[in-house]
Structure formats: C-alpha cells, structure tokens
Design a protein around this motif. Structure first.
Motif, mmCIF file in Angstrom:
data_model
loop_
_atom_site.group_PDB
_atom_site.id
_atom_site.type_symbol
_atom_site.label_atom_id
_atom_site.label_comp_id
_atom_site.label_asym_id
_atom_site.label_seq_id
_atom_site.Cartn_x
_atom_site.Cartn_y
_atom_site.Cartn_z
ATOM 1 N N TYR A 279 38.172 29.165 48.695
ATOM 2 C CA TYR A 279 39.593 29.261 48.027
ATOM 3 C C TYR A 279 39.721 29.353 46.714
ATOM 4 O O TYR A 279 40.679 30.077 46.141
ATOM 5 C CB TYR A 279 40.492 28.047 48.600
ATOM 6 N N ALA A 280 38.524 29.091 46.029
ATOM 7 C CA ALA A 280 38.795 29.213 44.469
ATOM 8 C C ALA A 280 38.409 30.635 44.416
ATOM 9 O O ALA A 280 38.726 31.293 43.470
ATOM 10 C CB ALA A 280 37.573 28.355 44.020
ATOM 11 N N GLY A 281 37.304 31.250 45.152
ATOM 12 C CA GLY A 281 37.058 32.747 45.188
ATOM 13 C C GLY A 281 38.223 33.838 45.482
ATOM 14 O O GLY A 281 38.381 34.558 44.585
ATOM 15 N N TYR A 282 39.240 32.838 46.352
ATOM 16 C CA TYR A 282 40.324 33.922 46.574
ATOM 17 C C TYR A 282 41.485 33.789 45.554
ATOM 18 O O TYR A 282 42.058 34.822 45.033
ATOM 19 C CB TYR A 282 41.097 33.082 47.830
ATOM 20 N N GLN A 283 41.235 32.789 44.649
ATOM 21 C CA GLN A 283 42.373 32.647 43.422
ATOM 22 C C GLN A 283 41.795 33.514 42.209
ATOM 23 O O GLN A 283 42.562 34.421 41.816
ATOM 24 C CB GLN A 283 42.328 31.278 43.047
#
Length: 208
Positions: free
Chosen positions: A98-102
């Motif tokens: 999810y951090a990568g998505y952000q």
C-alpha cells in the motif's frame, strides 16, 4: 483510457490489489486490532520511500507527525502478542504494497485523476474474474449484503478519487500521516452504528 505510462498504471493497479489480498489474508488469521496496527505502519514506510524514490525531504515536522499518528493508533487498537506471530507478515506485506501504491500515485500525479482511478478498477476486475471460479461462493446472498457491498464500492471509489487528488497537490510524505484519521472515523462510526463507546485509551488516541 489514454495514458502516457501504461506499464506504470498496470503495475500500480496490481500493487493495490496485492495489498488488499494480503490484508484480507491477515484478517483471516490475526485479530482485527493486530492486523490494523501492522497495516498502519504504511505512513512510516511511505515517508522513507518518498525520500528514496521521490527525493522528498524528511522534515522534523513530518517525522513527528508520523510518530504521533503511530502512538495515537497504538492507543486506539492496543494490539496484543498476536503481532509477533508469523501471520503478521501478511499485514506487513499489505502495508508495504500500500505504501508502494501511494508512492506510485504521487509518481503519476501528472496523469488525469480519472485515468488513475480507472486502471486499478479494470485490472482488479480482470484479475479477480480469472480467480473467481476458485472461490467458495455462498449459495444465497441476502439483499442487504448486496446493498452494503454496492455502497462500500461507491464509498471506496470516492475515497480513492479524493486520495488521488490529494496526492496530486502535495508531497506523499506530508499527505500519508492523515490516513491515521481513518481510525478516528472508524471509532466514531462504531459508537454511532454499534453503540460501542470508545474507552479512555481510544479517546486519548483520537486526540493524539
């Protein structure tokens, strides 16, 4: 459909799908508080990723904001010893993806926000449609559940759209700590909908 960076759009879509899959997997094994606490390591990961991949500054204020949010989160969910079992890796993987998505949302901030909303939806639909025959489907689904799923989908779509707009206007490391506010709204919703009044620790965590 029109995008100058199709490969990045597809990768971003797959990353957010994997995040969801890992988090649901974690919820099947871990108590909600532990899964939530581990998943909310995302803002700290985003701040570090933003420094490495986007060249954003690690200002003392942003670091303090993330730490304060983490402390408030711990007061609200108060995870137990289940955090330290092997299944916790699923929640941590969900947080990392999810951090990568952000980060990728910020990286693609020059694209049309509707395009950024569309590709995760279509890629997620195609991938899950292929996987659907392997699911253990219920024979009957109450109409109330169908309505809740549709409303949840609409609210999720609106939330992601606002999320994209936010990341188009500000650095990732300054936006991500605000995701801790989800815990405040969830706690208040639990009070209004389920009459579960937050205890003193939860109230203190919301204030923080």
């Amino acid at each position: 459909l029109r995008t100058r960076r199709l490969s990045l759009q597809i990768v971003r879509a797959l990353i957010v799908l994997l995040s969801s899959v890992f988090f649901v997997g974690a919820l099947k094994v871990l108590p909600l508080a532990e899964a939530t606490a581990l998943n909310y390591s995302t803002p700290m990961i985003v701040v570090l990723m933003a420094r490495v991949f986007l060249g954003e500054k690690l200002t003392p204020l942003r670091i303090a904001f993330v730490i304060a949010g983490a402390l408030g989160m711990l007061l609200i969910v108060r995870p137990g010893s289940a955090v330290f079992q092997g299944a916790a890796g699923l929640a941590l993987l969900a947080a990392i993806f999810y951090a990568g998505y952000q980060i990728m949302t910020r990286l693609l901030s020059g694209e049309n926000p509707r395009v950024l909303l569309f590709y995760p939806a279509i890629v997620g639909t195609l991938v899950m449609a292929v996987a659907a025959p392997t699911f253990d489907w219920p024979v009957n689904v109450p109409w109330e559940h169908v309505v809740l799923i549709i409303v949840g989908g609409l609210l999720g779509t609106l939330g992601h759209f606002l999320f994209i707009l936010a990341f188009q206007h500000a650095p990732a490391s300054s936006i991500t700590p605000f995701t801790y506010m989800q815990l405040v709204w969830a706690t208040l919703a639990g009070w209004v909908v389920y009459r579960q009044f937050p205890d003193a620790f939860a109230v203190a965590g919301m204030v923080v």
